[in-house]
Design an enzyme around this catalytic site. Sequence first.
Site, short mmCIF file in Angstrom:
data_model
loop_
_atom_site.label_atom_id
_atom_site.label_comp_id
_atom_site.label_asym_id
_atom_site.label_seq_id
_atom_site.Cartn_x
_atom_site.Cartn_y
_atom_site.Cartn_z
N GLU A 107 0.84 -1.20 0.00
CA GLU A 107 0.00 0.00 0.00
C GLU A 107 0.87 1.24 0.00
OE1 GLU A 107 -3.78 -1.52 2.72
OE2 GLU A 107 -2.69 0.31 3.25
N ASP A 109 -0.28 5.06 1.04
CA ASP A 109 -1.48 5.68 1.58
C ASP A 109 -1.39 7.18 1.77
OD1 ASP A 109 -2.11 3.06 1.91
OD2 ASP A 109 -1.99 3.04 4.07
N GLU A 111 -3.98 9.44 3.90
CA GLU A 111 -5.16 9.42 4.77
C GLU A 111 -5.34 10.83 5.33
OE1 GLU A 111 -5.21 4.97 6.59
OE2 GLU A 111 -3.66 6.28 7.36
N GLN A 124 -1.92 11.88 6.73
CA GLN A 124 -1.06 10.78 7.16
C GLN A 124 -0.72 9.93 5.94
OE1 GLN A 124 -1.43 8.46 10.93
NE2 GLN A 124 -2.13 6.83 9.59
N THR A 125 0.57 9.67 5.76
CA THR A 125 1.00 8.75 4.73
C THR A 125 1.54 7.49 5.39
OG1 THR A 125 3.23 9.71 4.64
CG2 THR A 125 1.58 10.58 3.11
N ASN A 126 1.41 6.39 4.69
CA ASN A 126 1.93 5.11 5.19
C ASN A 126 2.38 4.28 4.00
OD1 ASN A 126 2.68 3.11 6.96
ND2 ASN A 126 0.64 2.75 7.80
N ARG A 135 4.67 2.54 9.06
CA ARG A 135 5.62 3.58 8.68
C ARG A 135 4.90 4.93 8.58
NH1 ARG A 135 7.20 -0.74 4.94
NH2 ARG A 135 9.36 -1.41 5.31
N GLU A 136 4.06 5.26 9.54
CA GLU A 136 3.25 6.45 9.45
C GLU A 136 4.08 7.73 9.57
OE1 GLU A 136 2.77 4.06 11.67
OE2 GLU A 136 0.76 3.22 11.44
N TRP A 200 -9.48 6.48 16.18
CA TRP A 200 -8.05 6.80 16.18
C TRP A 200 -7.67 8.08 15.45
CZ3 TRP A 200 -5.37 7.30 11.55
CH2 TRP A 200 -6.06 6.87 10.41
#
Length: 518
Positions: A107, A109, A111, A124-126, A135-136, A200
């Site tokens: 993925e 991401d 968010e 937020q990227t991951n 790995r946020e 969250w």
Amino acid sequence: MGVASASKQKGPRFDENYRVSWGQDHVKSSIQGREVQISLDKDTGSGIQSKSSYGSGFFHMRIKLPGNDSAGVVTTFYVRQDVSQDISEPLHSIFNTLTSHTGNHNELDFEFLGNRQGKPYLVQTNVFVNGKGDREQRVRLWFDPTAAFHGYSILWNQHQVVFFVDKVPIRVFENNTKTGLDYLTQPMQVEATIWDGDTWATDDGQTKINWTHAPFTAHFRSFAVDGCSSNSGDESCSSSKFWWNKEQYWRLTHHEETVYHHMKRKYMNYNYCTDKSRHLTPPPDSLLGQLSNKVPLIDSTTVGIHGFLVFYNSLSTFSGMREADCGPVASSKVFLNARGGALATLVKDQDRNLILHGERGMCLASLWHYLSFVLVEALAISKQNGPSYDENYKVAFGVHNIWPQHQGRDVQLSLDQSSGSGIESKLSYLSGFFHLRIKLPGKDSAGVVTAFYMTSPTIKGNELDFEFLGNREGKPYTLQSNVIINGKAGREQRMHLWFDPTSSFHTYRLLWNSHQIV
């Protein structure tokens, strides 16, 4: 690297490349299918997905996020492989995500985490690779994403993944399979969703969704896809026939590097690399985790500059290691200038090896073959019998690696395994004649970049650059100059120096007035 322009509103309709994936009655289209709204209420969220899967590409959408009180609402965009999997309760709704739903899914991401009205959105990227995530990174958006459409993009090729917000790089994840780290190789679909994340998303789940403001609606435009379809037969998705795979997109441009580190210093809100509550020891894919098995040999050298030194860096060539994206975290010890702006600029070689000390000594960017150094926003004319260094300059970073000599009229800067070093002018200038006498690092300086330049550290910055490119002993130095105006770069010129710049001091000048720069 440079990023292609976003697709315009007159591009393809939604249904040409995308379809509804869930929450059918919560998805609406307008403007002849060139805008789609997806919404969330107490009953359900909704989402869309691309009809095809891709093995590389540049994935872009223009999005306007839910306004008013959006605390607890998560808007996302991502890509996945298994379109048959039930996503009525998505684990990772990601505005921009590349996702492969296999046993070891991948993925990428985006968010977007809603907030109370008047408080900033966080993005937020991951990154998940072969099932490994956590790995946020979080960045505070520097604009109101609910007032207008903004561009969000992911570049994915065989060398790097870059997350962009309005063409500003906010995260770089590099291919470091040579050092034993996994990279994304499976085809993925593009998706966009909106869902309930109030356990969250806002204030660690303490701030809940206010359902009196439902439905929460996110608006999407630009449905063109620049991607290599996984249905393209035997053709490799790493082929240079695709524009995003060409060499200019293998790394950030010099200007993009400057903007990237300025953004991280000013807007980064959270980085998994430095979260000691989650990682009592460095993440296994970080540099410190790898150094337990291998410690490279680094020789420290110095460079002396008469009058007012700009900057220095030197590092002997070695086989370095690079953590995927646990990059340099701005701190008061690393990036400083008179207004608190980030001045350090990192320039990488083909192997993307760098050394730069992180904020808490926990997240070291990897060992690069060279550093580029931020130096001065502007330099005054100097003579060896002129003012001492500290009258017009101050330390920018690496204070322990700076040695003034001759009553401060000669300065030596050095680089060791912990840090490089640099100085900067105390003032900024609007025109002038800027002069330095410099003796460059000698011996085997291949991969070493020494820089003397003027810069305005803003998102759309201006720069006038001298970059001295080291070489093997006995081979000539190359001098590269560049001019960046309002963020537009790509004006490099190179020349071989006709003398040995390491044996004695030579003079380098910039003339800047309303008519010309010389």
